[in-house]
Design a protein around this motif. Structure first.
Motif, PDB file in Angstrom:
ATOM      1  N   ARG A 220      30.711  85.147 -43.821  1.00  0.00           N
ATOM      2  CA  ARG A 220      29.985  84.400 -42.665  1.00  0.00           C
ATOM      3  C   ARG A 220      28.753  85.394 -42.361  1.00  0.00           C
ATOM      4  N   ILE A 221      28.825  86.540 -42.095  1.00  0.00           N
ATOM      5  CA  ILE A 221      27.918  87.282 -41.589  1.00  0.00           C
ATOM      6  C   ILE A 221      26.406  87.343 -42.473  1.00  0.00           C
ATOM      7  N   TYR A 222      27.026  87.398 -43.824  1.00  0.00           N
ATOM      8  CA  TYR A 222      25.959  87.253 -44.795  1.00  0.00           C
ATOM      9  C   TYR A 222      25.374  85.963 -44.791  1.00  0.00           C
ATOM     10  N   LEU A 223      25.914  84.878 -44.721  1.00  0.00           N
ATOM     11  CA  LEU A 223      25.600  83.535 -44.513  1.00  0.00           C
ATOM     12  C   LEU A 223      24.804  83.245 -43.628  1.00  0.00           C
ATOM     13  N   HIS A 224      25.106  83.665 -42.380  1.00  0.00           N
ATOM     14  CA  HIS A 224      24.552  83.458 -41.074  1.00  0.00           C
ATOM     15  C   HIS A 224      23.197  84.031 -41.201  1.00  0.00           C
ATOM     16  N   GLY A 225      23.126  85.158 -41.438  1.00  0.00           N
ATOM     17  CA  GLY A 225      21.976  86.162 -41.652  1.00  0.00           C
ATOM     18  C   GLY A 225      20.720  85.392 -42.709  1.00  0.00           C
ATOM     19  N   ALA A 226      21.478  84.773 -43.819  1.00  0.00           N
ATOM     20  CA  ALA A 226      20.784  84.236 -44.832  1.00  0.00           C
ATOM     21  C   ALA A 226      20.199  82.829 -44.398  1.00  0.00           C
ATOM     22  N   ILE A 227      20.882  82.134 -43.504  1.00  0.00           N
ATOM     23  CA  ILE A 227      20.560  80.850 -42.964  1.00  0.00           C
ATOM     24  C   ILE A 227      19.440  81.069 -41.804  1.00  0.00           C
ATOM     25  N   LYS A 228      19.573  81.869 -40.970  1.00  0.00           N
ATOM     26  CA  LYS A 228      18.785  82.192 -39.743  1.00  0.00           C
ATOM     27  C   LYS A 228      17.410  82.580 -40.353  1.00  0.00           C
ATOM     28  N   GLY A 229      17.606  83.683 -41.336  1.00  0.00           N
ATOM     29  CA  GLY A 229      16.257  84.395 -41.879  1.00  0.00           C
ATOM     30  C   GLY A 229      15.629  83.389 -42.634  1.00  0.00           C
TER      31      GLY A 229
END
Length: 174
Positions: A165-174
């Motif tokens: 979740r942390i990885y995906l959240h960062g990837a989606i936001k970035g």
């Protein structure tokens, strides 16, 4: 045996899991309410056709089969969303943070594309995390069920889920 490439065994496995796969397809489409016009059965059958065309794909256990089916459905939904986005040529989209319990109804096509791209990036970094995401987020299994399917502890699955979740959240936001 389905895992040895026997087509009739793979078909039998699909028939045995049809009801569960139908529930999975219905859940996938419910997360994208209002955005897609494809039906549950159509999605399920298109995913099966896509899966049956692949050579050398093995499913040593139920968890891997369900995760693969989920990825096939997710891929079809994302492709469909990209196609619709291309047809619409733009529009105003907002990015919504990924919730722990799944995508909110009405997720837009651009967000689906970003989620798909982020999952492919994560697959290159840590494939095991993508399996947990597929089983939890797309299949709707509980941490306990995922732990039983993957042969790990429930706490390990929870840690993997949070890491993903942390990885995906960062990837989606970035």
């Amino acid at each position: 045996m389905a895992e040895s490439g026997n087509r009739s065994a793979a078909d039998a496995l699909f028939k045995a899991l049809y009801a569960e796969l139908h529930r999975l397809a219905r859940g996938q489409l419910a997360k994208n309410a209002g955005q897609l016009t494809i039906g549950t059965t159509s999605l399920l059958h298109e995913a099966y056709l896509d899966m049956s065309k692949r050579d050398g794909v093995m499913f040593p256990d139920r968890a891997r089969f369900m995760a693969y089916a989920s990825r096939a459905m997710r891929g079809l939904i994302i492709d469909y969303a990209r196609e619709r986005k291309a047809q619409k040529r733009g529009g105003e989209y907002t990015l919504v943070a990924m919730e722990t319990e799944g995508v909110a109804p009405g997720t837009d096509n651009q967000e689906l594309t970003r989620i798909g791209d982020a999952l492919e990036q994560l697959r290159n970094v840590e494939p095991a995390l993508v399996q947990v995401v597929d089983l939890k987020f797309f299949c709707g299994f509980s941490f306990e069920e995922i732990a039983a399917m993957t042969g790990t502890s429930e706490r390990t699955v929870q840690r993997q889920w949070e890491k993903a979740r942390i990885y995906l959240h960062g990837a989606i936001k970035g």
